[in-house]
Write a protein that holds these residues in place. Structure first.
Motif, PDB file in Angstrom:
ATOM      1  N   ALA A  80       0.266  -1.156   0.113  1.00 25.94           N
ATOM      2  CA  ALA A  80       0.109  -0.353  -0.014  1.00 25.94           C
ATOM      3  C   ALA A  80       0.872   1.700  -0.160  1.00 25.94           C
ATOM      4  O   ALA A  80       0.522   2.262  -0.883  1.00 25.94           O
ATOM      5  CB  ALA A  80      -0.991   0.000   0.874  1.00 25.94           C
ATOM      6  N   GLU A  81       1.602   1.136   0.908  1.00 20.83           N
ATOM      7  CA  GLU A  81       2.298   2.660   0.706  1.00 20.83           C
ATOM      8  C   GLU A  81       3.571   2.892   0.258  1.00 20.83           C
ATOM      9  O   GLU A  81       4.207   3.209   0.991  1.00 20.83           O
ATOM     10  CB  GLU A  81       2.773   2.955   2.392  1.00 20.83           C
ATOM     11  CG  GLU A  81       1.439   3.679   3.490  1.00 20.83           C
ATOM     12  CD  GLU A  81       1.152   4.767   3.055  1.00 20.83           C
ATOM     13  OE1 GLU A  81      -0.245   4.730   2.427  1.00 20.83           O
ATOM     14  OE2 GLU A  81       1.899   5.708   3.099  1.00 20.83           O
ATOM     15  N   SER A 243       0.018   4.679  -1.919  1.00 18.41           N
ATOM     16  CA  SER A 243      -1.833   4.241  -1.408  1.00 18.41           C
ATOM     17  C   SER A 243      -2.081   5.982  -1.755  1.00 18.41           C
ATOM     18  O   SER A 243      -1.923   7.089  -1.949  1.00 18.41           O
ATOM     19  CB  SER A 243      -1.792   4.744  -0.296  1.00 18.41           C
ATOM     20  OG  SER A 243      -1.292   5.523   0.808  1.00 18.41           O
ATOM     21  N   SER A 244      -3.373   5.905  -2.286  1.00 15.76           N
ATOM     22  CA  SER A 244      -4.448   7.053  -2.469  1.00 15.76           C
ATOM     23  C   SER A 244      -3.723   8.201  -1.146  1.00 15.76           C
ATOM     24  O   SER A 244      -3.378   9.259  -1.441  1.00 15.76           O
ATOM     25  CB  SER A 244      -5.540   7.337  -2.783  1.00 15.76           C
ATOM     26  OG  SER A 244      -6.543   6.492  -1.778  1.00 15.76           O
ATOM     27  N   GLN A 245      -3.763   7.683   0.095  1.00 18.27           N
ATOM     28  CA  GLN A 245      -3.305   8.589   1.386  1.00 18.27           C
ATOM     29  C   GLN A 245      -2.200   9.470   1.406  1.00 18.27           C
ATOM     30  O   GLN A 245      -1.683  10.179   1.163  1.00 18.27           O
ATOM     31  CB  GLN A 245      -3.054   8.079   3.037  1.00 18.27           C
ATOM     32  CG  GLN A 245      -5.247   7.283   2.238  1.00 18.27           C
ATOM     33  CD  GLN A 245      -5.249   6.193   2.280  1.00 18.27           C
ATOM     34  OE1 GLN A 245      -5.268   6.103   0.999  1.00 18.27           O
ATOM     35  NE2 GLN A 245      -6.119   5.560   3.193  1.00 18.27           N
ATOM     36  N   LYS A 246      -1.296   8.211   0.925  1.00 16.75           N
ATOM     37  CA  LYS A 246      -0.151   9.026   0.619  1.00 16.75           C
ATOM     38  C   LYS A 246       0.163   9.363  -0.892  1.00 16.75           C
ATOM     39  O   LYS A 246       0.991  10.440  -0.476  1.00 16.75           O
ATOM     40  CB  LYS A 246       0.988   7.666   0.067  1.00 16.75           C
ATOM     41  CG  LYS A 246       2.211   8.659  -0.266  1.00 16.75           C
ATOM     42  CD  LYS A 246       3.616   7.372   0.733  1.00 16.75           C
ATOM     43  CE  LYS A 246       4.264   7.885   0.780  1.00 16.75           C
ATOM     44  NZ  LYS A 246       5.361   8.094   2.116  1.00 16.75           N
TER      45      LYS A 246
END
Ligand SMILES: Nc1ncnc2c1ncn2[C@@H]1O[C@H](COP(=O)(O)OP(=O)(O)OP(=O)(O)O)[C@@H](O)[C@H]1O
Length: 385
Positions: A80-81, A243-246
């Motif tokens: 993810a990240e 990831s979209s947050q990152k």
């Protein structure tokens, strides 16, 4: 006969002792470099590879490192990240003499970074490109083999332009030098804004670099971050696997330089991601590995992106309000100079040319085997072996 045999054995023993000694010496240095640079090999890694890395007193990854890192990154990027490690710990090396770079028009601060990287002289493609890009602000078509130093051929003009701008805007702040570089986490995330901005995030995207694969994009990003950290220029990747947050966090820091793959960038642009809606201050557009870009099926996304970047509204193709006024375009490829299958490759480039219409205005391919850059079209063709 026996005496001869004995002598041969003695020589063999002496040679193998020498070899062991040499391997220990090289292995020791390589292990240090590997450990400090976070090499996946570590102290017990491939001797040859670590020796090469150690022999090259640079903070930037060597070609062999790049391949290893690409593999590593590929694995990591599925999580993810995942992003490639941007903050590679630099191996402390004595600064080298950079007189060979003088005359290319580079800023002293950049020469300083080159010196600490151990880059004593420019490569052929750098010599071919830098004066035209830096002094004449010309568009560039650069073709040189893999590992020839193309990243800095387009990266240094970008760094220099942003540095000059900073010096012009806030001479006092510029004298204070850049703030702390990005955090160890990587790729500019959560890094403080450079001191030259007075602690404020700088606004607009100034340079967009497109690469065909996420591995390449991350490699380019890591290369440029070494300079960005030293010069106070924020560089961030936009690639799949983050990831979209990152990704949001990275863009929230408003990096001046973005290195992206077309697919992910286009997704982000379509979703109206912050920092990717206004290209009016974009000063550099770089397409790295242009022929691979087309091979890898990025044709339509590339066209869409270039339409937006070039000021097309995307609907009627007309210029969008705030379209960039003077953008410098640099198109690089590793394969244009390879003689084998040249015609075949040029066909691909011809398609690339169509896709890259915005950036390659005035440049065409002849029926034969070479790219034709008309006199006075403002574009420089830089070929190097
Ligand atoms: N002037 C220089 N002196 C010494 N090493 C350099 C110099 N410029 C770049 N390098 C190093 O050479 C290696 C290859 O550089 P770079 O990645 O820019 O090549 P490239 O042509 O972009 O290759 P690729 O096509 O694989 O991306 C890197 O490890 C880089 O750190």
């Amino acid at each position: 006969m026996r005496a001869q045999l004995r002598r041969l054995r003695q020589e063999q023993r002496a040679l193998s002792a020498q070899l062991k000694q040499a391997t220990r010496a090289v292995g020791g240095a390589g292990s240090e470099a590997g450990a400090e640079a976070g090499s996946p090999e570590g102290p017990s890694g491939n001797d040859d590879a670590t020796a090469l890395a150690a022999a090259k007193p640079v903070a930037l990854p060597s070609s062999s490192d790049k391949k290893k890192k690409a593999k590593k990154t590929k694995k990591k990027a599925t999580s993810a990240e995942a992003v490639a490690p941007s903050s590679q710990t630099t191996t402390p090396t004595p600064p080298v003499d950079t007189r060979a770079w003088e005359g290319l028009g580079l800023h002293e601060e950049i020469l300083g970074v080159l010196s600490t990287c151990g880059f004593s002289a420019p490569t052929a493609v750098q010599v071919a490109c830098l004066p035209s890009a830096l002094r004449d602000r010309r568009d560039i078509i650069g073709a040189a083999q893999t590992g020839s130093g193309k990243t800095l051929a387009f990266g240094l003009p970008i760094m220099q332009a942003l540095l000059n701008e900073r010096h012009m805007q806030t001479p006092a702040a510029a004298e204070e030098g850049p703030s702390e570089g990005p955090s160890e986490e990587g790729h500019g995330d959560e890094a403080p804004a450079p001191a030259a901005t007075g602690g404020k995030r700088r606004g607009a995207l100034r340079a967009l670099i497109l690469a065909p694969t996420r591995e390449l994009a991350l490699q380019v990003c890591s290369h440029l971050e070494v300079f960005g950290r030293a010069l106070g220029v924020r560089v961030a990747p936009i690639v799949g696997g983050i990831s979209s947050q990152k990704q949001e966090r990275l863009l929230a820091h408003a990096p001046e330089v973005v290195v992206a793959t077309p697919g992910r960038l286009w997704d982000q642009m379509q979703s109206g991601a912050a920092h990717l809606t206004d290209f009016s201050r974009l000063a550099f557009l770089v397409v790295d590995e242009a022929d691979r870009m087309v091979q890898q099926g990025h044709y339509s996304e590339l066209g869409e992106i270039l339409g937006r970047v070039d000021g097309g509204s995307g609907e009627d193709g007309g210029p969008a309000p705030g379209a960039p006024r003077s953008m410098q375009t640099m198109i690089f490829s590793a394969t244009l100079t390879l003689p084998a299958n040249l015609r075949h490759r040029l066909k691909k480039v011809r398609r690339a040319e169509e896709a890259l219409e915005g950036g390659m205005k005035g440049c065409s391919l002849s029926d034969g085997d070479r790219i034709v850059v008309p006199e006075g079209c403002g574009m420089q063709l830089c070929l190097s072996g």
